[in-house]
Design an enzyme around this catalytic site. Sequence first.
Site, PDB file in Angstrom:
ATOM      1  N   LYS A 171      -2.200  -1.614  -3.858  1.00  0.00           N
ATOM      2  CA  LYS A 171      -3.025  -0.536  -3.731  1.00  0.00           C
ATOM      3  C   LYS A 171      -2.305   0.764  -3.941  1.00  0.00           C
ATOM      4  O   LYS A 171      -1.162   1.133  -3.169  1.00  0.00           O
ATOM      5  CB  LYS A 171      -4.042  -0.617  -2.316  1.00  0.00           C
ATOM      6  N   LYS A 214       0.901  -1.105   0.064  1.00  0.00           N
ATOM      7  CA  LYS A 214       0.048  -0.072  -0.054  1.00  0.00           C
ATOM      8  C   LYS A 214       0.892   1.369  -0.165  1.00  0.00           C
ATOM      9  O   LYS A 214       1.607   1.418   1.007  1.00  0.00           O
ATOM     10  CB  LYS A 214      -0.894  -0.102   1.423  1.00  0.00           C
TER      11      LYS A 214
HETATM   12  C1  PBG Z   1      -7.185   3.320   5.446  1.00  0.00           C
HETATM   13  C2  PBG Z   1      -7.742   3.222   4.085  1.00  0.00           C
HETATM   14  C3  PBG Z   1      -7.577   4.361   3.266  1.00  0.00           C
HETATM   15  C4  PBG Z   1      -8.058   3.575   2.021  1.00  0.00           C
HETATM   16  C5  PBG Z   1      -8.627   2.334   2.280  1.00  0.00           C
HETATM   17  N1  PBG Z   1      -8.215   2.177   3.546  1.00  0.00           N
HETATM   18  C6  PBG Z   1      -7.044   5.436   3.105  1.00  0.00           C
HETATM   19  C7  PBG Z   1      -5.752   6.064   3.546  1.00  0.00           C
HETATM   20  O1  PBG Z   1      -4.959   4.862   3.738  1.00  0.00           O
HETATM   21  O2  PBG Z   1      -5.536   7.200   3.602  1.00  0.00           O
HETATM   22  C8  PBG Z   1      -8.116   4.427   0.457  1.00  0.00           C
HETATM   23  C9  PBG Z   1      -9.401   3.750  -0.502  1.00  0.00           C
HETATM   24  C10 PBG Z   1      -9.636   4.853  -1.720  1.00  0.00           C
HETATM   25  O3  PBG Z   1      -8.971   5.648  -1.869  1.00  0.00           O
HETATM   26  O4  PBG Z   1     -10.681   4.284  -2.299  1.00  0.00           O
HETATM   27  N2  PBG Z   1      -8.042   2.873   6.199  1.00  0.00           N
END
Ligand code: PBG
Length: 322
Positions: free
Chosen positions: A245, A192
């Site tokens: 991601k 991520k």
């Molecule tokens: C954090 C989380 C995020 C997303 C999914 N889980 C945001 C982040 O890490 O700031 C982003 C998903 C998206 O942009 O669709 N719990």
Amino acid sequence: MIIRPRRLRRTPAIRDMVRETRLSVEDLIYLVFVKPGTGVRDPISSMPGQVQYSVDTLAEEAEGIREEGIPAIMVFGLPDRKDPTGTRSWADDGIVQQAVAAVKRRVPDLTVITDVCLCEYTDHGHCGVLRDGDVDNDATLEILARQAVSHAEAGVDMVAPSDMMDGRVAAIRSALDRAGRSNVGILSYAVKYASAFYGPFREAAECTPQFGDRSSYQMDPANAREGVKEALLDVEEGADMVMVKPALPYLDMIHRIREACLLPVAAYNVSGEYAMIKAAEEKCWIDGTRVMMEVLLSIKRAGADLILTYFAREAAHLLRQG
Ligand code: PBG
């Protein structure tokens, strides 16, 4: 000329025969936001077509989602209140716990996955608890494990830790097993990145960090080898599936992770990727439907077995039409 590639592109039937990648509805996981109240369907302005549900409307919607052939949803919660350590994330009567129970009661064969993280539940908006202004890794693990166990007790099929703390998969696996929940799986947000593509989500989930950013725990977009290392670590720690991601700017990473490990690989087509297509479509600059299908197909072609996407229902609709 002996070799003429165009011969295999001549008719729709031939093109169908030689098509290498097919997107199907079973590949798709839909993403939903749930908040307190009843009868709620609040539109998310930066994500046209997406709404925040309450527990009752989400349970209603879950029936339609399953009928469309979508095998799974992932649930994000907006709690009734936030505090420094995110205590509402692991409460028995927490918003996600209620939503999981209601959806599983109404549609038992819809697979329910929950996002496990603290950013929606902390008043400072970071994904863990703070010490001296930084996110304290090991103190956060305990809370994440509690949260995962409470989701398991509500009946979740799989938990998806998205916090990017070191060791969270092992901590969650051992807590689930100790709680007698060895059947609950872990879909790890293994790779991520600290991405600007999460902007619309932070509005939807009300979780913008109140100071600083997430670069001390999410990955540097410049790093590819480190992504493989993260994925392999999560495999060792007991993840059942691993995720990359965002998806579109990291297709190379989807491919690398597919090659590097044997688990199912998921890719998260994030909020900014969705919003860009919707915005350009609204301006009539692109054919939104065709761009959506091309993007989802490209994520699959890169090596994703599963795609988490806000487009799941639209795409399922199209795939049904054939
Ligand atoms: C954090 C989380 C995020 C997303 C999914 N889980 C945001 C982040 O890490 O700031 C982003 C998903 C998206 O942009 O669709 N719990």
